[in-house]
Design a protein around this motif. Sequence first.
Motif, mmCIF file in Angstrom:
data_model
loop_
_atom_site.group_PDB
_atom_site.id
_atom_site.type_symbol
_atom_site.label_atom_id
_atom_site.label_comp_id
_atom_site.label_asym_id
_atom_site.label_seq_id
_atom_site.Cartn_x
_atom_site.Cartn_y
_atom_site.Cartn_z
ATOM 1 N N ASN A 202 43.633 36.219 26.249
ATOM 2 C CA ASN A 202 43.357 35.575 27.540
ATOM 3 C C ASN A 202 43.545 34.057 27.465
ATOM 4 O OD1 ASN A 202 41.081 34.059 29.114
ATOM 5 N ND2 ASN A 202 41.520 35.875 30.335
ATOM 6 N N HIS A 208 47.792 34.104 33.804
ATOM 7 C CA HIS A 208 46.639 34.564 34.590
ATOM 8 C C HIS A 208 45.820 33.426 35.208
ATOM 9 C CE1 HIS A 208 43.771 33.196 31.543
ATOM 10 N NE2 HIS A 208 42.796 33.542 32.350
ATOM 11 N N HIS A 213 41.503 32.770 38.406
ATOM 12 C CA HIS A 213 40.443 31.778 38.605
ATOM 13 C C HIS A 213 40.618 31.060 39.942
ATOM 14 C CE1 HIS A 213 39.215 32.570 34.532
ATOM 15 N NE2 HIS A 213 40.392 32.202 34.063
ATOM 16 N N ASP A 354 36.811 35.434 33.103
ATOM 17 C CA ASP A 354 37.448 35.927 31.876
ATOM 18 C C ASP A 354 36.569 36.984 31.208
ATOM 19 O OD1 ASP A 354 39.773 34.347 32.032
ATOM 20 O OD2 ASP A 354 38.668 32.624 31.267
HETATM 21 FE FE FE2 Z 1 40.958 32.504 32.037
#
Ligand code: FE2
Length: 409
Positions: A202, A208, A213, A354
Amino acid sequence: MKKKLHANNFDLTKVPFDLYTDENIFQEEYDSIFRGPSWSFLGMESQLKVDGAYFTTEVTNIPVVVVRSPSGVRAFVNRCIHRGSLLCLEPEGVLSEFSCVYHGWTYGLDGALTGVAFERGINGDGGMPESFDKSTHHLEELRLTNYKGLIFGTFSKEAPDFSAFLGPEISPRLDRVLHKKPVLLGKATQVMHNNWKLYVENTRDSYHASILHTFFTTFKLNRLTQSGGLMISETGANHISYSRRGKSDNHDGYNKQNLRANLDDFRLSDPSLLNFLDEFNDGISLQILTIFPTTVVHQINNSLAVRQVIPRSESKTDVIWWYYGFEGDSDAISSLRQKQINLVGPAGFISMEDGAVGAFVQKNAPHSSHNDAIVCMGGDDYKSSSSRVSEAAIRGFWSQYYDMMPPMN
Ligand SMILES: [Fe+2]
Ligand code: FES
């Protein structure tokens, strides 16, 4: 090339889901990676101001104590060699010697065994045999590197020198966020209900960040449309992702994708949270740097932290956030750093999600035994690039991982 864990891992674009769920693989990682030739972040030199100052930490589940001794900073497995009791029970403190609560054996700050209670028995009756020689006993010691105030340790004599392991692409980027002496501001622990590799992937997943987010995207702290890039070490082991706020940010890119992360009508009642002082004089407002296997060093505006990833089991991980500033920081930058600690960590505006997605993947991983995760965004190799719409740094991680792990079926 060494044989791989799985035949399809000659292809770095596929990750078998059982690598996140198999207890035997977790045990093999313990032996081959965490007790093997890798460097783990242990803490900061700023915690050790005087001789005898110590703090305790862990490398996966191995307890470790780091101490300043007259011969320099040293680290030992926090375990008495007599019967294996934990030696230092407090998270930090100052001591003149190590003393075990169980039977009172003592050790110097250099780890040497100095005292055995009732060594000669009572009036010559009982006690240790004459042949027992204290000078041949010592706490298990780790090899250390003090890299500009960050302390890293390894159990292996074979681990390459830390700077060589970082590589010429990454070490200047680590130096950048250590341009003065780092000082610990505080710590927080985030419990992750997922395998450690899901979290480490991650942190290498620049794709991502501005999609998952919402805070990043809404307040324009990090968007893939900003100028920036990915730099990956030759081995694949280490990387940085970086971006600059405001430069070439074409917001249309996000509007066209119709992403949930783009909440244009949201405002902060205290927008100073988003202030940015360009302390490194290069305009870079975000840099995420990873060091294989479990260290992350981030700059998000003026928030600086080392993330120490501690694998607990195949499905549990702790992330310890070591927030830091620099010796001599002005009041203005100190208060900005403190405010921006709210961006990240267990309840951070950015990093809460996350923890959630890691658990989503972990929950589903056992039900996917015939499938592999797909990580081919940006190609099938792990080259540096100006685009962050890429999973190259994740492929770099797996390349290093397979090199360190033994062959398996
Ligand atoms: Fe993240
Ligand atoms: S276990 Fe430490 S003195 Fe016995």
